[in-house]
Design a protein around this motif. Structure first.
Motif, short mmCIF file in Angstrom:
data_model
loop_
_atom_site.label_atom_id
_atom_site.label_comp_id
_atom_site.label_asym_id
_atom_site.label_seq_id
_atom_site.Cartn_x
_atom_site.Cartn_y
_atom_site.Cartn_z
N ALA A 35 16.98 -2.70 19.77
CA ALA A 35 16.32 -2.09 18.62
C ALA A 35 17.00 -0.77 18.25
CB ALA A 35 14.85 -1.87 18.91
N LEU A 36 17.23 0.08 19.24
CA LEU A 36 17.85 1.38 18.99
C LEU A 36 19.30 1.24 18.58
CD1 LEU A 36 16.31 3.39 21.98
CD2 LEU A 36 15.67 3.54 19.56
N GLY A 37 20.01 0.30 19.20
CA GLY A 37 21.41 0.07 18.84
C GLY A 37 21.55 -0.42 17.41
N ALA A 39 19.37 0.21 14.95
CA ALA A 39 19.06 1.36 14.09
C ALA A 39 20.25 2.33 14.03
CB ALA A 39 17.83 2.08 14.62
N LEU A 40 20.88 2.55 15.16
CA LEU A 40 22.03 3.45 15.20
C LEU A 40 23.19 2.91 14.37
CD1 LEU A 40 23.12 6.08 16.46
CD2 LEU A 40 23.94 4.73 18.39
N THR A 41 23.38 1.60 14.43
CA THR A 41 24.45 0.97 13.65
C THR A 41 24.21 1.14 12.16
OG1 THR A 41 24.80 -0.67 15.40
CG2 THR A 41 25.66 -1.19 13.21
N ILE A 42 22.96 0.95 11.74
CA ILE A 42 22.63 1.09 10.32
C ILE A 42 22.84 2.53 9.87
CG2 ILE A 42 20.75 0.97 8.64
CD1 ILE A 42 19.62 -1.38 10.28
N VAL A 43 22.42 3.49 10.69
CA VAL A 43 22.58 4.90 10.34
C VAL A 43 24.07 5.25 10.23
CG1 VAL A 43 22.28 7.27 11.18
CG2 VAL A 43 20.38 5.64 11.33
N ARG A 44 24.86 4.74 11.17
CA ARG A 44 26.30 5.04 11.13
C ARG A 44 26.97 4.43 9.90
NH1 ARG A 44 28.62 3.44 16.95
NH2 ARG A 44 30.45 4.64 16.25
N ALA A 94 16.77 6.30 30.40
CA ALA A 94 18.18 6.61 30.62
C ALA A 94 19.07 5.39 30.42
CB ALA A 94 18.38 7.18 32.02
N ILE A 95 18.69 4.28 31.02
CA ILE A 95 19.54 3.09 30.92
C ILE A 95 19.51 2.52 29.50
CG2 ILE A 95 20.01 0.79 31.83
CD1 ILE A 95 18.76 1.63 34.45
N ALA A 96 18.33 2.55 28.85
CA ALA A 96 18.23 2.06 27.47
C ALA A 96 19.09 2.91 26.53
CB ALA A 96 16.78 2.06 27.02
N PHE A 97 19.08 4.22 26.74
CA PHE A 97 19.90 5.12 25.92
C PHE A 97 21.38 4.81 26.13
CE2 PHE A 97 21.89 9.19 24.80
CZ PHE A 97 21.28 9.44 23.59
N ASN A 98 21.76 4.59 27.37
CA ASN A 98 23.14 4.24 27.69
C ASN A 98 23.53 2.91 27.05
OD1 ASN A 98 25.08 2.65 29.61
ND2 ASN A 98 25.48 4.78 30.07
N VAL A 103 25.67 -1.28 22.75
CA VAL A 103 25.24 -2.30 21.80
C VAL A 103 25.67 -1.91 20.39
CG1 VAL A 103 23.22 -3.34 20.69
CG2 VAL A 103 23.31 -3.15 23.17
N SER A 104 25.49 -0.63 20.05
CA SER A 104 25.87 -0.16 18.72
C SER A 104 27.38 -0.28 18.50
CB SER A 104 25.43 1.29 18.54
OG SER A 104 25.84 1.79 17.28
N GLU A 105 28.16 0.06 19.51
CA GLU A 105 29.61 -0.07 19.39
C GLU A 105 30.01 -1.52 19.16
OE1 GLU A 105 32.38 2.81 20.09
OE2 GLU A 105 30.73 3.03 18.68
#
Length: 219
Positions: A35-37, A39-44, A94-98, A103-105
């Protein structure tokens, strides 16, 4: 003190029971990371220079520091700024953030393989940006990065073993407790390794099945 197969077999049920903790945490982590990856991809993709610069710094930190240090930061450092997290919450965070970063990359790389003409056609039809992402881009993107997501899932499962250092009672922590009581670390470590191996083999095989089904659906 020689290796005893009978002792290994006798402790496997306890280790397998403890594996439920690793599996549960890994599932939660992957859901958050996906989910976060996304969202991060869309923002980027919005290409806001200042925002992307901040994201680049975060990505460099995550990719350039050991996961164990990131776990320690979540568990030991965040309480100093008012975020007193339990061991499981700190570890999952921590692991989810990592994992979110990787995932975003992967998704960013997958975006380059999607035909830009589809997006242009969707825009010409008057679809709003969120609809284009939900109905055109993301379904294709998720199918294309299935192998990467499966690989990331196995990394996450192995990463959950690191949470034993912040007192999460998982497979490795249980194995350490058994070894301390029995003075037989050989069998307990072999047992914990086998449990992780089986979990990741199941994930890999499930991933191959999913890949073949997606491939068949595209034919």
């Amino acid at each position: 003190m020689g290796f005893k197969l009978n002792y290994l077999l006798s402790i496997l049920p306890r280790l397998i029971g403890a594996a439920a903790v690793n599996i549960r945490l890994a599932v939660i982590i992957m859901l958050f990371a996906l989910a976060l990856g996304t969202a991060l991809t869309i923002v980027r993709s919005l290409k806001i220079v200042a925002v992307n610069a901040c994201i680049a710094v975060v990505i460099s930190f995550v990719r350039g520091t050991p996961l164990l240090i990131q776990i320690f930061i979540a568990y030991y450092v965040l309480p100093a700024v008012g975020l007193d997290l339990s061991p499981e919450v700190a570890g999952v965070s921590a692991i989810a953030f990592n994992s979110m970063v990787f995932v975003s990359e992967s998704m960013r790389g997958g975006l380059a393989t999607i035909d830009a003409g589809q997006i242009e056609a969707s825009t010409a039809l008057g679809l709003p940006p969120h609809a284009i992402w939900l109905k055109v881009v993301l379904p294709q993107l998720f199918r294309r990065i299935v192998p990467v997501l499966i690989n990331e899932a196995t990394i996450v499962v192995k990463g959950t073993a690191l949470l034993s250092v912040i007192t999460v009672v998982d497979v490795l922590r249980t194995a350490q407790q058994i070894a301390s009581a029995s003075y037989r670390p050989f069998e307990t470590m072999i047992g914990s390794a086998l449990v992780f191996l089986v979990i990741n083999l199941v994930i890999s095989l499930s991933g191959r099945v999913a890949e073949s089904r997606f491939a068949a659906a595209r034919v």
